[in-house]
Design a protein around this motif. Structure first.
Motif, PDB file in Angstrom:
ATOM      1  N   ASP A 123      15.047  16.254  30.173  1.00  0.00           N
ATOM      2  CA  ASP A 123      13.700  16.129  30.730  1.00  0.00           C
ATOM      3  C   ASP A 123      12.867  15.135  29.931  1.00  0.00           C
ATOM      4  OD1 ASP A 123      11.408  17.339  32.496  1.00  0.00           O
ATOM      5  OD2 ASP A 123      10.649  17.407  30.436  1.00  0.00           O
ATOM      6  N   ASP A 175       3.346  12.813  37.943  1.00  0.00           N
ATOM      7  CA  ASP A 175       4.705  13.257  38.273  1.00  0.00           C
ATOM      8  C   ASP A 175       5.157  14.480  37.485  1.00  0.00           C
ATOM      9  OD1 ASP A 175       4.756  11.131  39.963  1.00  0.00           O
ATOM     10  OD2 ASP A 175       6.208   9.931  38.838  1.00  0.00           O
ATOM     11  N   HIS A 211       4.478  17.691  37.685  1.00  0.00           N
ATOM     12  CA  HIS A 211       4.852  18.875  38.470  1.00  0.00           C
ATOM     13  C   HIS A 211       4.237  18.753  39.857  1.00  0.00           C
ATOM     14  CE1 HIS A 211       4.937  23.170  39.706  1.00  0.00           C
ATOM     15  NE2 HIS A 211       6.044  23.170  39.017  1.00  0.00           N
ATOM     16  N   PRO A 212       4.925  19.251  40.915  1.00  0.00           N
ATOM     17  CA  PRO A 212       4.394  19.123  42.272  1.00  0.00           C
ATOM     18  C   PRO A 212       3.038  19.785  42.493  1.00  0.00           C
ATOM     19  CG  PRO A 212       6.722  19.704  42.342  1.00  0.00           C
ATOM     20  CD  PRO A 212       6.295  19.798  40.906  1.00  0.00           C
ATOM     21  N   PRO A 249      12.825  22.444  35.862  1.00  0.00           N
ATOM     22  CA  PRO A 249      13.616  23.006  36.960  1.00  0.00           C
ATOM     23  C   PRO A 249      14.981  23.420  36.434  1.00  0.00           C
ATOM     24  CG  PRO A 249      13.451  20.619  37.162  1.00  0.00           C
ATOM     25  CD  PRO A 249      12.531  21.022  36.051  1.00  0.00           C
ATOM     26  N   ALA A 302      17.086  21.932  44.617  1.00  0.00           N
ATOM     27  CA  ALA A 302      15.630  21.977  44.487  1.00  0.00           C
ATOM     28  C   ALA A 302      15.072  23.320  44.931  1.00  0.00           C
ATOM     29  CB  ALA A 302      15.001  20.849  45.305  1.00  0.00           C
ATOM     30  N   GLY A 304      10.103  26.981  46.650  1.00  0.00           N
ATOM     31  CA  GLY A 304       9.048  25.992  46.761  1.00  0.00           C
ATOM     32  C   GLY A 304       8.699  25.691  48.198  1.00  0.00           C
ATOM     33  N   GLN A 359       7.047  20.513  47.894  1.00  0.00           N
ATOM     34  CA  GLN A 359       7.588  20.634  46.541  1.00  0.00           C
ATOM     35  C   GLN A 359       9.075  20.297  46.510  1.00  0.00           C
ATOM     36  OE1 GLN A 359       6.346  24.669  45.763  1.00  0.00           O
ATOM     37  NE2 GLN A 359       4.570  24.019  44.578  1.00  0.00           N
ATOM     38  N   LEU A 360       9.826  20.766  47.507  1.00  0.00           N
ATOM     39  CA  LEU A 360      11.247  20.448  47.558  1.00  0.00           C
ATOM     40  C   LEU A 360      11.472  18.955  47.726  1.00  0.00           C
ATOM     41  CD1 LEU A 360      11.671  23.524  47.716  1.00  0.00           C
ATOM     42  CD2 LEU A 360      13.338  23.127  49.533  1.00  0.00           C
ATOM     43  N   ARG A 415      10.938  17.340  44.338  1.00  0.00           N
ATOM     44  CA  ARG A 415      12.027  17.611  43.395  1.00  0.00           C
ATOM     45  C   ARG A 415      13.290  16.828  43.749  1.00  0.00           C
ATOM     46  NH1 ARG A 415      11.438  24.169  43.803  1.00  0.00           N
ATOM     47  NH2 ARG A 415       9.321  24.337  42.935  1.00  0.00           N
TER      48      ARG A 415
END
Length: 328
Positions: free
Chosen positions: A155, A174, A176-177, A232, A267, A272, A276-277, A280
């Motif tokens: 990460d 970027d 987190h959603p 994630p 994802a 989510g 969100q998906l 990801r």
């Protein structure tokens, strides 16, 4: 909604921690342990941790309830010290701060007798807290440190590439959603309405393997600013069959489903919304809708409506596929 207000000096002083924070991980893993509806990627970890039947987890649950407030004094660090150093800092918390934090906890539900003694700064209660934290960490976290470290470093590499290609604006946008960067304010959709004014103190971004939903911070804005954000989970990070290689399951899933559909299924391991998906998996909304429909028809994904949003989660069959538990 959480709103973090930046000055120019704060933007200059943003730091991404190079490791998880040991006490934040203790707290957040306790939340994960108690959340039976949580992401399936942690099912095997929960099974092993609960099988250890650690009395420490039951004691600590008095403070680390799965939803709502957890006392700020439990997490004094920002990824900047080892467990022993942070535990010393925790056990040295002034009595006034213990009382203030425990009063916030008591506002949500009555305190146990032990928690009341802790709020009063009772030496025996503090000693018991230190022993419980140490015992729980030994069972729930220490066996998995290498696995967690590898995910954190991957990460951190992604964040570095984002910073180099898009600067601080893209790093924050970027992360987190659930986060929206509207300079100079970072907005995060969370359960509490809170404003944090950094006022030149900067912000430390701390990754956590066990954080379940969205980034979180301390409730007390006067304490050193920290924002903990979730990593994630990589499906197959911990399976009953420990001699599998890390890459074989993923390659088999890509062969079976195709690269994009495999990314969409992975994802959905953390649950989510459609948006969100898409973030990801790195695909557009029309693409994500098409692939979730196919995965749902195959029984690998379940979809439901929650308020005005459509949410998705991988099924038990989908998790088995992602973990490489496929026929030869």
């Amino acid at each position: 909604m959480l709103r973090i207000h930046f000055t120019g000096e704060d933007i200059r002083r943003i730091v991404v921690a190079d490791r998880p924070d040991p006490l934040w991980d203790v707290l957040l893993s306790l939340h994960m342990l108690q959340d039976r509806a949580g992401t399936l990627a942690f099912g095997e970890w929960r099974r092993r941790t609960r099988a250890a039947d650690a009395p420490s987890a039951r004691l600590l649950a008095d403070l680390a309830r799965p939803w709502g407030y957890s006392p700020d004094f439990l997490t004094p660090g920002r990824g900047d010290a080892d467990f022993d150093t942070q535990l010393d800092a925790l056990l040295s918390t002034p009595r006034s701060r213990l009382q203030a934090d425990m009063a916030c906890l008591a506002a949500e539900a009555p305190l146990t007798r032990w928690a009341k003694a802790l709020a009063a700064g009772n030496f025996g209660a503090l000693k018991q807290l230190g022993e419980a934290l140490t015992a729980y960490r030994r069972v729930a976290l220490e066996p998995y440190q290498d696995l967690i470290h590898s995910q954190v470093m991957a990460d951190r590499d992604r964040r570095a590439r984002t910073l180099l290609s898009g600067g601080t604006d893209r790093l924050l946008a970027d992360l987190h959603p659930s986060m929206v960067w509207r300079p100079p304010v970072l907005e995060i959709a969370v359960y509490a309405d809170q404003d944090v004014h950094l006022e030149g103190r900067g912000l430390v971004l701390v990754p956590s393997f066990f954080l379940r939903i969205q980034p979180i911070t301390l409730m007390d804005p006067s304490r050193p600013p920290v924002l903990v954000y979730p990593l994630p989970p990589r499906l197959g990070w911990l399976t009953p069959n420990s001699n599998r290689t890390a890459h074989a399951p993923r390659e088999r899933v890509i062969t079976l489903l195709g690269r994009t559909r495999a990314a969409v299924l992975e994802a959905a391991a953390g649950t989510g919304t459609t948006t969100q998906l898409a973030a990801r998996a790195g695909v557009s909304l029309p693409v994500i809708s098409r692939h979730t429909a196919v995965l749902r028809e195959a029984g690998l994904l379940v979809t439901w409506r929650e308020g005005g949003m459509v949410r998705h989660r991988v099924t038990g069959l989908g998790l088995a596929v992602l973990n490489g538990e496929l026929p030869a």
